[in-house]
Design a protein around this motif. Structure first.
Motif, short mmCIF file in Angstrom:
data_model
loop_
_atom_site.label_atom_id
_atom_site.label_comp_id
_atom_site.label_asym_id
_atom_site.label_seq_id
_atom_site.Cartn_x
_atom_site.Cartn_y
_atom_site.Cartn_z
N ASP A 163 0.79 -1.28 -0.05
CA ASP A 163 0.00 0.06 0.04
C ASP A 163 0.64 1.31 0.01
O ASP A 163 1.61 1.59 1.01
CB ASP A 163 -0.74 -0.01 1.25
N SER A 165 -0.18 4.24 -0.25
CA SER A 165 -1.01 5.58 0.01
C SER A 165 -0.16 6.48 0.82
O SER A 165 -0.46 7.76 0.84
CB SER A 165 -2.36 5.16 0.45
N SER A 270 -3.17 1.18 -5.29
CA SER A 270 -3.12 1.77 -3.88
C SER A 270 -2.85 2.97 -3.58
O SER A 270 -3.22 3.41 -2.61
CB SER A 270 -2.04 0.73 -3.26
N ALA A 272 -3.77 5.67 -5.51
CA ALA A 272 -4.69 6.14 -6.26
C ALA A 272 -4.23 7.25 -7.36
O ALA A 272 -4.18 8.28 -7.40
CB ALA A 272 -5.27 7.51 -4.96
N ARG A 326 -8.37 3.05 -6.13
CA ARG A 326 -8.25 2.95 -4.79
C ARG A 326 -9.38 2.02 -3.91
O ARG A 326 -9.19 1.24 -3.18
CB ARG A 326 -8.13 4.30 -3.95
N GLU A 330 -8.64 -1.46 -2.05
CA GLU A 330 -9.21 -1.67 -0.46
C GLU A 330 -10.21 -3.09 -0.67
O GLU A 330 -10.10 -3.86 0.18
CB GLU A 330 -10.03 -0.36 -0.34
#
Length: 360
Positions: A163, A165, A270, A272, A326, A330
């Protein structure tokens, strides 16, 4: 099924060995490490059985695992299989997962359930001793069934990706702040079709492209960039840490001719980051065109340029694709849902005696 205390039987009650005989680096090899570490952290009893590799041993030990190192040599290697069988017996393995061809060739039969895990369209003769097969895409699982494997012995279990992010963006100083920043990652190999992406660049006059990777096509790709007049807008720095680049770029481009999965697509989800990809095997399964990315026909540099240009020109489209990616990460490709999918699979295929033992 529940335990004596009334709690559900979980995969954490099982003892699972993962066998990897691959190269020091690669998508499957890196996911193998991430999965072993994540499963152990979740409470699963994990034994990594690996080809000798100082870096991999160090990373697994740093995470609290105790990998068993074996040679995994050629046809004259008569010791790896019996040594592996001894290690699996001593560990009390109940499910053994063999990652790719070489591991499957050496993995012995035993009291455990033997599983072959594939990340590509490999020669299935290597997996004839396996009880079950895993494919990391639905298309791959469907192909295994078409090759004669019973549907109830073939399973789809996806990968999870790191991830990114919260990773700090890292924009190379060579790319001006006002220039659209396109990023592609992977081995400089024919399958990755970076030549198609370079041919698209003359139709994207303001953009800068960074291709992070190394491989046998470097000289050809550099020559091509000069031939089509974009050498000053294409950077090829070799391998680079992907997280900061993915967070910094405006578009992640995956132009592959052949791509069984496309981990870079999931990593962009992940972060975005909007994704534009050629509709090869993996990306067309990961991407819902217009919702979490855009797809262009394989080998079509004009269509690829048009899709990239649409994202550059339409900020609302870019934001919609980023949010859709995203959401996809998730729901389907983050560690939690993928670990749950692995737990469900392990409970399903573990020997019946293991599940009965867990209820005692």
């Amino acid at each position: 099924m529940t335990t004596a205390s009334g709690e559900p039987v979980g995969a954490s009650s099982l003892r699972v060995a993962h066998v990897m005989a691959g190269a020091p680096a690669g998508g499957a090899e890196l996911f193998f490490e991430r999965l072993c570490i994540a499963q152990a952290a979740s409470g699963l009893n994990v034994l990594p059985v690996i080809r000798r590799d100082v870096g991999r041993v160090g990373r697994l030990r740093a995470a609290g695992l105790s990998p068993r190192e074996l040679r995994f040599g050629g046809q004259a290697d008569l010791l790896t299989r019996p040594r592996m069988k001894s290690a699996l017996c001593n560990f009390g393995a109940e499910v053994v997962v063999a990652w790719m061809n070489r591991a499957a060739r050496f993995a012995p039969k035993g009291q455990w359930t033997l599983v072959g895990r594939l990340g590509g369209y490999y020669d299935l003769s290597y997996y004839r001793n396996c009880d079950h097969l895993i494919g990391n895409t639905r298309g791959l699982a469907e192909w295994m069934v078409s090759q004669g494997w019973a549907a109830d012995r073939v399973h789809y279990v996806p990968n999870f990706a790191t991830d990114f992010s919260a990773t700090a963006p890292r924009r190379p100083k060579e790319i001006p702040e006002n220039a659209p920043f396109l990023l592609a990652l992977g081995r400089l190999h024919e399958n990755k079709a970076f030549d198609v992406l370079i041919r698209a660049m003359p139709r994207l006059p303001g953009a800068r492209l960074l291709i992070a990777g190394e491989g046998p096509q470097r000289a050809m790709l550099e020559d091509l960039a000069r031939q089509v007049g974009v050498a000053d807008r294409v950077l090829m720095p070799g391998w680079a840490d992907p997280g900061g680049l993915i967070r910094a770029c405006d578009i992640l481009v995956c132009p592959s001719r052949h791509e069984p999965l496309g981990n870079v697509v999931i990593e962009a989800f992940s972060a975005a980051t909007p994704v534009v990809a050629a509709a090869s095997e993996g990306p067309r399964e990961l991407i819902v065109d217009g919702a979490n990315g855009l797809l262009a026909p394989v080998e079509d540099h004009e269509a690829l340029a048009q899709a990239i240009g649409a994202v550059i020109e339409d900020r609302s489209l870019a934001q919609r694709l980023a949010l859709g990616g995203r959401i996809s990460f998730e729901s389907d490709y983050a560690p939690a849902p993928v670990l749950n999918a692995w737990n469900d699979f392990l409970r399903k295929v573990a020997p019946r005696t293991s599940l009965l033992k867990a209820t005692a």
